[in-house]
Every structure is written in C-alpha cells, then in structure tokens.
Design a protein around this motif. Structure first.
Motif, PDB file in Angstrom:
ATOM      1  N   HIS A 385       1.921  -5.714  -5.669  1.00 40.70           N
ATOM      2  CA  HIS A 385       1.376  -4.851  -6.698  1.00 40.70           C
ATOM      3  C   HIS A 385       1.732  -5.392  -8.081  1.00 40.70           C
ATOM      4  O   HIS A 385       2.762  -6.051  -8.261  1.00 40.70           O
ATOM      5  CB  HIS A 385       1.912  -3.430  -6.546  1.00 40.70           C
ATOM      6  N   SER A 387       2.843  -3.901 -10.688  1.00 38.34           N
ATOM      7  CA  SER A 387       4.125  -3.414 -11.199  1.00 38.34           C
ATOM      8  C   SER A 387       5.288  -4.199 -10.606  1.00 38.34           C
ATOM      9  O   SER A 387       6.265  -4.494 -11.305  1.00 38.34           O
ATOM     10  CB  SER A 387       4.282  -1.925 -10.892  1.00 38.34           C
ATOM     11  N   GLY A 412      -4.088  -2.308 -10.561  1.00 39.86           N
ATOM     12  CA  GLY A 412      -4.845  -1.188 -10.043  1.00 39.86           C
ATOM     13  C   GLY A 412      -5.794  -1.542  -8.917  1.00 39.86           C
ATOM     14  O   GLY A 412      -6.256  -0.660  -8.189  1.00 39.86           O
ATOM     15  N   ASP A 435       4.706  -1.440  -4.283  1.00 38.08           N
ATOM     16  CA  ASP A 435       5.328  -0.349  -5.023  1.00 38.08           C
ATOM     17  C   ASP A 435       5.094   0.923  -4.213  1.00 38.08           C
ATOM     18  O   ASP A 435       3.948   1.319  -3.993  1.00 38.08           O
ATOM     19  CB  ASP A 435       4.677  -0.240  -6.404  1.00 38.08           C
ATOM     20  N   ARG A 437       5.081   3.876  -4.862  1.00 42.02           N
ATOM     21  CA  ARG A 437       4.321   4.919  -5.557  1.00 42.02           C
ATOM     22  C   ARG A 437       2.821   4.691  -5.432  1.00 42.02           C
ATOM     23  O   ARG A 437       2.040   5.596  -5.719  1.00 42.02           O
ATOM     24  CB  ARG A 437       4.711   4.957  -7.031  1.00 42.02           C
ATOM     25  N   ARG A 438       2.430   3.494  -5.016  1.00 47.93           N
ATOM     26  CA  ARG A 438       1.015   3.173  -4.861  1.00 47.93           C
ATOM     27  C   ARG A 438       0.606   3.350  -3.404  1.00 47.93           C
ATOM     28  O   ARG A 438       1.392   3.102  -2.490  1.00 47.93           O
ATOM     29  CB  ARG A 438       0.762   1.729  -5.304  1.00 47.93           C
ATOM     30  N   THR A 439      -0.641   3.770  -3.195  1.00 50.31           N
ATOM     31  CA  THR A 439      -1.097   4.053  -1.833  1.00 50.31           C
ATOM     32  C   THR A 439      -2.373   3.311  -1.487  1.00 50.31           C
ATOM     33  O   THR A 439      -3.035   3.651  -0.506  1.00 50.31           O
ATOM     34  CB  THR A 439      -1.336   5.564  -1.661  1.00 50.31           C
ATOM     35  N   ASP A 440      -2.732   2.284  -2.231  1.00 50.48           N
ATOM     36  CA  ASP A 440      -3.994   1.592  -1.977  1.00 50.48           C
ATOM     37  C   ASP A 440      -3.982   0.816  -0.665  1.00 50.48           C
ATOM     38  O   ASP A 440      -5.051   0.480  -0.134  1.00 50.48           O
ATOM     39  CB  ASP A 440      -4.353   0.656  -3.136  1.00 50.48           C
ATOM     40  N   ASP A 494      -4.464   8.692  -5.708  1.00 52.63           N
ATOM     41  CA  ASP A 494      -4.524   7.672  -6.754  1.00 52.63           C
ATOM     42  C   ASP A 494      -5.730   6.755  -6.583  1.00 52.63           C
ATOM     43  O   ASP A 494      -6.361   6.356  -7.567  1.00 52.63           O
ATOM     44  CB  ASP A 494      -3.215   6.881  -6.835  1.00 52.63           C
ATOM     45  N   ARG A 622       3.161  11.703  -8.490  1.00 54.25           N
ATOM     46  CA  ARG A 622       2.981  10.402  -9.132  1.00 54.25           C
ATOM     47  C   ARG A 622       4.299   9.667  -9.348  1.00 54.25           C
ATOM     48  O   ARG A 622       4.327   8.442  -9.414  1.00 54.25           O
ATOM     49  CB  ARG A 622       2.255  10.573 -10.470  1.00 54.25           C
ATOM     50  N   GLY A 625       5.330   8.782  -5.420  1.00 54.77           N
ATOM     51  CA  GLY A 625       4.289   8.215  -4.582  1.00 54.77           C
ATOM     52  C   GLY A 625       4.042   9.002  -3.311  1.00 54.77           C
ATOM     53  O   GLY A 625       3.104   8.699  -2.573  1.00 54.77           O
TER      54      GLY A 625
END
Length: 719
Positions: A385, A387, A412, A435, A437-440, A494, A622, A625
């Motif tokens: 990611h 970040s 993103g 990361d 906190r990201r869920t992609d 997200d 947020r 995550g």
C-alpha cells in the motif's frame, strides 16, 4: 524538597533504563538517527528544523555508548537524551508551580501526577525529542512567569534566553514560551529599559541553534528547508479537516494519554474544578496556564495531527497543575495522598504497556529483516500500500530491502496494479505489505490470499503511539487467484467510497471482474443493495462473460443476493481469465442507485457464504480499519456446500461493550440448533454444519440473538 526532587528524577530514569527500545521505531526517530550520523537539511535528514541541540546531545551520548560497547548506541542514545529530558521536566514543573505560589506540598503533588500520566511515563524512553524540549519550555515558563508576576527583569531575560534556545530542542516549544514572552515584553510591570535586553536574550537563545545549523547545512539549504516545513505545516495540514473531527481529536488529546476512560474522567473532572478555582481565586495560575498552554492547544488541534498522541505531552503539566488545586483547597493534607493515588493508577496502566512496547520489534524493520530471511522464488513480486511504502522510505534508507521486482504503489488504487499484473499473464507469487486500515485486498479471491505475518505494537500501547509510522503491517502471500475485481465494486466501505468518488459504480459503468477459466463448474455469489426508495422502480442487472450475456436479474429496493452456477462452457476462451461485466439499468432518472458489496466464485467442490436477510450494510472504523455488519434478532447466512459437512467461522466484537452481561448467540439450520455460545469478549467461534440439516434448510443458517440485542460481526467464512 530539592533532595526529594533529585531522588525522584533519578528513580524515574532508573525505572526506564531497562525498557530502552531495541530499534528505531518510526520515521521521526530514523530522521534523528540519520542526523546523529550526518545532517542533511536539504534532503530532510532529520527534517527541516532538525532539533540541533537534541541531535548534538545525542551525538555525545552515542560516542559514550559506542565506547562502552553498546551495539544499539544510536537508538539508545536518542532515548537516553529524551529520558533525561523527561526527568528534568519534573523539577522544572515544580519550579513553575512554586513561581505560581504553590506550596511545596502542592507543587510536588503536581509533579507526581504529571510524571505518572501513562502517556508521559510511556513516552519518556522513546528515541524522540519531545521531553528535552518540554523540560526547557517549562524552565523558560517558570523564569518568564517570575518576571511577569514579580517584575523581575533578570529572570525575564534568562527566560527569554532559555525560550529561544529551547526551540533548538523542539521547534514547537515556541508555542509554549513565545506568547508568554510577548506579554512579558509588553507588561507595564517590566521596566521599559529592560525590554530590549529581554528581546535580545530571545534572539541570543535562538542563535545558539540557528548558527550551528547554518554552518553545518549551509544557509541556502537550511532556509529553503525551513520554508518548506512551514508550508507543509500551515498549508498541507488543513485546519478545517480537524474541525470536522473535533470530538475525536479532543478524545485523542485528553483521554488517550491516560489509557483509561475512568482515570481520564477522574483526573480531568478534578482539573475542570481547578479551572473554576483558577478563574475565581487563583488569577496568577489562570494567567500563566492560559498564556503558557492555550496557544499550543489551539495549534495542536488546528495544525498538528491530534491523533499523534505524543503531541499532547506538553498539555500534561497544565492538567497536573489544575488537578491539585481543588484537592489542596479541600484539605492540604489530602493533596499528596490523592496525587499518589492518581500516580499509582497511572503506573498500573503505563508500566506493562511500556514493557510490551520495549519487547516488540519495530514493524518497519521487522518486515525488512524478514524480507531478507524468508526464502522466495526469483520471480516473486513485492507490492504494498502507498502508506506502507511512504512509511518504509526512511527505513529502507537506514536498512535496505533485498532487490526484487516491486510494483508502484498507486495511492488508493494499489490493487489495480495487481490486476494489471495478472492481466499481463503473470502467474507467480506476490508478497503484499498491507496497511490493515485498508480493505481493497478483499477485491481478490480470499482462497488464494494467505496472511503470512502481522507486525505491530501490542493492543495496550495503541493509546500512546497514535501517529507512529508504520504502526501495523500485514504481510500477505498471494498466489494466482481464482478471481479478482476491477472498478465498480463496494465490497468494503472504503472501496465503496472510492467507487462513489470516481463515479464508476455499476449504475454508471460496468463493474468488472476476472474469473480464472476452469474445466469444472463453479458457483458465483453476487450481492448488494438497491439504494432507491421503496416506491422506486426495480433495477435490472445483466451479467456478461467475454461480451456474451449469460444472465439477468430484476432487483427491487433493498438488499439482494444471488448464487448461480458458472458452467465450463460459459467461461471457456483464450487467456487465463474470463472477463465478467455487470451492467445495471433502470427506468428512473439519473444513474442506477446500486452498491455491489458481495462477490465470490468458487469451484463446485468448494464452499461459499453470503449475508442474506437481517444484516445491515457494511461499516468501517477509519482509524483501525475494522469492518463489520450489525446483526440482531434472526440474521440469515446463505451457504453453498458441495454435499458435505462444512465449518462455519464467525468473529465479532465483545458485546459487553454495549451490554453488561454480554449476549448469547445461537446457530440454527432450519429449526435444528447446532450451537449456542455465550459471548463475553472479542470472539471467534467455529461451528460444524452437517450436510443433512443444511440441505433441508436449503443452505440457510440462522444466527439468533435474543432480547433485541445487536452484535457487531467482523467476518464469517466457510470451508
């Protein structure tokens, strides 16, 4: 009292020495470590201002530790300088309290409270510059307050010198000292002829760090770096963004430092009474606390990241000064026992957290070292990611990662780089540094995505290390997936937000997916929500594979879920993956209101699960995550199974957060009860679902919670 203060400072240092960190923790500490080796302001090493006095002290400590044979001399030296500053800040606070006419008993009580606030205790041994700057700022405040309240110009001049020099330890000390200095300069109590000397003292103090910095870095580079830092702080950091998050920012600033809502409520409640007393009876306390700390608080909330918890450290002395006021008014004899009680409660929270932090490995360096150690095939691709890539930039400069093919981290849209890779025919393994906190990554077949390791600090440390970068990293191994998604989906909030922002949802453009071609049939799951009102017309979803329509469904307002077989002949063709497109049309005005939040494709001998009736839409925190769906009463899961027993795993949040006695969760297939659990903590429960009752119930499994209680379910899976 001097002996007691000296003993307290010595004990404070001794109690922290066993817990010096074993590695540099984040970008800021790495920047300082680089500066100990070589300052390069133009390239941001450490950063534009660079805290030259702090770096200078750390260089001396590094040399001493190197001679003593300490292999971790740089991180330990940075930590020892910070720890010494934390210890010196305590007598400086005592001095400030005495200037405000606190009795020795009341002043020492403030020292006890401040030093044992969990954030203060925890942060003291980190390799950062927070505490040397705070110690100097408190000393400057004491000197300037003496000058203002007593008209003592000698103390005012000394305070101006210390205030100017303190910025060489930490630039933010200007917010703690310069407003007070400005009032001293304009005070009628200060002799007019002395004001020039006071201003000259401040300039002289600043020259103690400006001149060495310019000599070492070069005037042009240093001035340019300072200007860039000012632009970043006042421009890129949008004040309005924090105004929208003001409640969360205030919580992070005033509650998180205590690590306990109960302790924070007690201390802050008593301090609030202290504010009232200061307004009515202790005007000198009110004046100095307001001038010394309110400007910093305003700057902190508007221009700093308030979720970086250590930025709240300069506010702790003010809270301690106000906390002891009402107790001393009620009973001077009670002030020390009350302070000792608050300190004991703080240490009960802080000491285990600090020990766990000291024992844990920095996530960034842990990842880099494992990248060197873990065997891999030559073609393994590294992705991450944006970040994580940004956070590891400094780590890689200090300790490089092994050379390997690395994908660019498009901010993103990182998962789309993997989509391009697979579309290009790549079939090897991928290491992905995520990361949390990201869920992609939910856009990729979970059956081919395996979590190798999680890196991060213990949960109990989170209130004290907010803003540390990186905080957590999840390392995934991804093999060639059975399916992956492109644009147009909302499998998590997200990703759904990204889809809505880009206006490429299924109601405006085809939602894209790729399914690996196979010789056997597969089961496709599709779910989502018709977001229109109850009186709106239905939507029509059409499914095309490689340009040929294979199915369509009318969908009425509300949630929906479908399962259908994908036959081998429907997904045959050239290439590894078949391209699936979902078009949505309706007769209403504007784009079709739809969100696609469920998808899966598994071979006919596999199993899959869908959220059916009784579930709320997915939500997300947020900051952490975490994603979840609320369930209450009877909520139904729809399982596809290949005629065999399957295992259902359910994880969720501790319901005792909402209900004193927790909750009871019952699992049923039709009318047959399969399991019953009492949920009294964060939970993961597994249930074996026999094939026979599941078939009778047509794949429906009910989760039942009585008494109208609602439960946050983080995840369900079946295998």
């Amino acid at each position: 009292m001097r002996t007691l203060l000296g003993l307290s400072a010595a004990l404070f240092i001794a109690a922290h020495l066993p817990f010096l960190p074993s590695s540099l923790a984040d970008r800021d500490s790495i920047d300082f470590a680089f500066a100990v080796r070589d300052v390069d302001a133009a390239s941001g090493r450490p950063h534009a201002h660079g805290a030259p006095h702090y770096v200078g002290a750390a260089r001396g400590a590094t040399a001493l530790l190197h001679r003593a044979g300490d292999p971790l001399n740089v991180p330990h030296a940075l930590s020892i300088v910070n720890l010494t500053g934390a210890a010196l800040a305590l007598p400086a606070l005592y001095w400030l309290a005495r200037v405000l006419w606190y009795s020795p008993r009341r002043a020492f009580a403030a020292v006890l409270v401040a030093g044992a606030v969990p954030l203060y205790w925890f942060s003291a041994s980190r390799p950062l510059s927070d505490f040397p700057g705070l110690a100097a700022a408190l000393a400057a405040q004491a000197l300037l307050a003496r000058g203002l309240l007593a008209g003592d110009s000698r103390h005012a001049i000394a305070g101006a010198i210390v205030a100017g020099a303190a910025m060489g330890l930490r630039l933010q000390t200007a917010l703690l000292t310069l407003p007070l200095l400005a009032v001293v300069l304009w005070s009628a109590a200060m002799p007019r002829g002395r004001r020039l000397w006071i201003a000259a003292g401040a300039v002289a103090g600043m020259l103690t760090w400006v001149v060495p910095s310019v000599v070492e870095a070069g005037a042009g580079a240093y001035a340019g770096a300072l200007a860039a830092q000012a632009r970043d702080t006042l421009g890129a950091t949008a004040a309005g963004a924090w105004i929208r998050l003001l409640p969360e920012a205030l919580y992070a600033t005033f509650v998180d430092p205590f690590g306990s809502v109960i302790l924070a409520s007690i201390v802050l409640g008593v301090a609030a009474v202290g504010v009232v007393l200061a307004i009515s009876r202790e005007r000198s306390v009110l004046k100095i606390v307001a001038l010394g700390f309110l400007p910093y608080l305003a700057f902190h909330l508007l221009f700093q990241d308030p979720f970086t918890n250590r930025y709240a450290l300069p506010l702790i002395p003010a809270i301690a000064l106000l906390f002891v006021l009402p107790i001393d008014y009620v009973s001077p004899r009670a002030v020390l026992p009350a302070a000792a009680g608050a300190a004991t409660a703080g240490l009960i929270i802080a000491v285990p957290a600090l020990q766990a932090f000291a024992d844990a490995e920095s996530p960034g360096f842990g990842v880099i070292r494992d990248l060197h150690r873990l065997p891999r095939v030559n073609e393994t691709v590294l992705a991450m990611h944006h970040s994580v890539a940004s956070d590891l930039e400094r780590h890689q400069a200090w300790e490089p990662i092994p050379p390997m093919r690395t994908l660019p981290p498009a901010d993103g849209y990182e998962w789309l780089e993997l989509v391009k890779l697979w579309q290009g025919g790549y079939e090897g393994p991928i290491w992905f540094l995520a990361d949390p906190r990201r869920t992609d990554l939910r856009q990729i077949d979970p059956q081919r995505r395996r979590l190798l390791r999680q890196y991060g600090w213990p949960e109990r440390d989170l209130p004290f290390i907010g803003g540390i970068r990186p905080n957590r990293i999840d390392w995934y191994h991804i093999d060639r997936p059975g399916w992956f998604l492109g644009r147009g989906w909302a499998l998590s909030p997200d990703v759904g937000g990204l889809t809505a922002r880009d206006r490429d949802g299924a109601g405006q453009a085809p939602a894209l997916a790729w399914i690996r071609r196979r010789d056997t049939a597969a089961t496709m799951l599709l779910g989502g929500r018709h977001l229109g009102g109850a009186s709106d017309p239905p939507l029509v979803v059409r499914v095309r594979v490689d340009g040929t329509q294979v199915d369509e469904w009318p969908i009425r307002p509300g949630p929906f879920v479908f399962m259908r077989p994908l036959l081998p002949e429907e997904i045959t063709g050239d290439g590894t993956y078949a391209r699936l497109e979902l078009d949505v049309t309706w007769t209403g005005s504007g784009p079709a209101p739809i969100a696609l939040d469920q998808f899966d494709v598994q071979s006919i001998d596999g199993a899959t699960v869908a959220y059916a009736e009784g579930w709320q839409e997915p939500e997300q925190d947020r900051r952490s995550g975490h994603t979840w769906r609320w369930m209450s009463g009877d909520s139904t899961l729809w399982l596809y199974h290949p005629g065999r027993d399957v295992t259902l795993a359910i994880s969720g949040q501790d319901p005792s957060r909402w209900y004193r006695r927790g909750a009871v969760l019952t699992v049923l297939a039709g009318e047959r009860e399969l399991a019953r659990f009492t949920l009294d903590g964060h939970f993961t429960r597994t249930v074996t679902i026999p094939a026979e009752p599941l078939s009778v119930a047509r794949g429906r499994v009910t989760l039942r919670v009585p008494d109208g209680r609602r439960i946050r379910i983080y995840d369900v899976s079946v295998h």
